[in-house]
Design a protein around this motif. Sequence first.
Motif, PDB file in Angstrom:
ATOM      1  N   LEU A  74      23.845  55.183  -2.520  1.00 28.96           N
ATOM      2  CA  LEU A  74      23.790  55.287  -3.980  1.00 28.96           C
ATOM      3  C   LEU A  74      22.529  56.043  -4.363  1.00 28.96           C
ATOM      4  O   LEU A  74      21.421  55.655  -3.978  1.00 28.96           O
ATOM      5  N   LEU A  76      20.115  56.732  -7.299  1.00 25.30           N
ATOM      6  CA  LEU A  76      19.809  56.008  -8.539  1.00 25.30           C
ATOM      7  C   LEU A  76      18.712  56.749  -9.289  1.00 25.30           C
ATOM      8  O   LEU A  76      17.562  56.810  -8.845  1.00 25.30           O
ATOM      9  N   VAL A 110      19.931  52.943  -1.097  1.00 28.81           N
ATOM     10  CA  VAL A 110      19.686  53.284  -2.494  1.00 28.81           C
ATOM     11  C   VAL A 110      18.531  54.275  -2.527  1.00 28.81           C
ATOM     12  O   VAL A 110      17.416  53.957  -2.110  1.00 28.81           O
ATOM     13  N   ASN A 158      29.235  58.537  -1.130  1.00 28.31           N
ATOM     14  CA  ASN A 158      28.126  58.499  -2.078  1.00 28.31           C
ATOM     15  C   ASN A 158      28.596  58.149  -3.480  1.00 28.31           C
ATOM     16  O   ASN A 158      29.734  58.428  -3.868  1.00 28.31           O
ATOM     17  N   ALA A 159      27.683  57.558  -4.234  1.00 32.37           N
ATOM     18  CA  ALA A 159      27.858  57.376  -5.671  1.00 32.37           C
ATOM     19  C   ALA A 159      26.526  57.719  -6.327  1.00 32.37           C
ATOM     20  O   ALA A 159      25.484  57.800  -5.665  1.00 32.37           O
ATOM     21  N   TYR A 181      30.549  62.815  -4.695  1.00 30.13           N
ATOM     22  CA  TYR A 181      30.420  61.439  -5.188  1.00 30.13           C
ATOM     23  C   TYR A 181      31.783  60.814  -5.444  1.00 30.13           C
ATOM     24  O   TYR A 181      32.695  61.455  -5.978  1.00 30.13           O
ATOM     25  N   TRP A 314      27.783  46.817 -10.807  1.00 29.53           N
ATOM     26  CA  TRP A 314      27.874  46.787  -9.351  1.00 29.53           C
ATOM     27  C   TRP A 314      29.300  46.696  -8.807  1.00 29.53           C
ATOM     28  O   TRP A 314      29.627  47.372  -7.818  1.00 29.53           O
ATOM     29  N   LEU A 317      30.551  50.156  -8.677  1.00 30.60           N
ATOM     30  CA  LEU A 317      29.867  50.914  -7.625  1.00 30.60           C
ATOM     31  C   LEU A 317      30.309  50.457  -6.241  1.00 30.60           C
ATOM     32  O   LEU A 317      30.443  51.292  -5.323  1.00 30.60           O
ATOM     33  N   LEU A 321      31.773  52.874  -3.379  1.00 34.23           N
ATOM     34  CA  LEU A 321      31.076  52.984  -2.097  1.00 34.23           C
ATOM     35  C   LEU A 321      31.858  52.394  -0.935  1.00 34.23           C
ATOM     36  O   LEU A 321      31.440  52.522   0.225  1.00 34.23           O
TER      37      LEU A 321
END
Length: 323
Positions: A74, A76, A110, A158-159, A181, A314, A317, A321
């Motif tokens: 991730l 961020l 992250v 990925n995100a 992503y 979350w 996400l 993921l």
Amino acid sequence: MHKRSIAAFAVALLLPLSCPVVGHAQPSPQAAVIDRTEHITDSRTALFVFSPSMGSVVQVQVLHPAWDGPRPTLYLLDGVGAGEESEYHESTWTKETDIVDFVADKNVNVVLPVGGTGSYYTDWQQPDPVLGVNRWETFLTEELPPIIDARFNGNGTNAVAGLSMGATAAMMLITRKPDLYEGVAALSGCLDTQQDSTRNSVRATVVYKGGNPNNMWGPPDDPDWAAHDPYVHADQLRGKEVFISTGNGLLGPHDFAVANEPMSTGVPLEMGAFICTLTFDRRLRELHIPATVVYRPWGTHSWGYWEDDIKTAWPTLEDALGL
């Protein structure tokens, strides 16, 4: 059907705003290299990466499991200060929230860039006398991912997520690089820069940090603005996991819990994010693109709410993921 939780907000203050495939990113012709690393803890590492596109060493901090094995990543992104609040020792995410503890038991990397004040994490047309050389899209989407995957066992999934400026940037990056992503979380961002008022808001953010927005995507009528507008390219979100959240400027629990001055900036900025979110939400509905959109019943533009929102985001996400 859209999965939208519209919390029963008391008042909608609608004022005009003035202010497809998972894959590893390919390295740029001159690949970025790790300049040095700093061990912070067994699950937190600072990487100092030489970026050929920016011609400088860029710090990113990585929260990662202490155990071995493949894992997704991730990215961020920060707000407008982008580490300025800690004199660029760390991301404001790690300074102002419990993100370190929150992801400690999760099998995910992250990645937190440190730096990029007022940059919108994009490739600027020109160097700026104050904000310098900004080629963040190239760095984040081409130069950095191969390093993260190799160094931290990334599996190529990925995100991207962010708040405020970083929310705009996260949505921009996924719509411009959809193959990189699988999902996005945008917290309190302006995701529609096609209108004069919202474009002016983005420009004002750059000016607030001393930059010249013409150095970013050119003057307001430059085609580069449309090329970076998530609203224009929202169809690229089809098949992605999408989370969006916003408050509405009304004072809430976090505003009364700390001594601050929310009326100075936090109220109008979150009202603006609310309006931008409505517009983008409507666009996704028109395109029949599912999304989780959360309208909080209160909240200013401040870190207490983003700490809550990243936890609310979350599950989305996690799906993106593959966790």
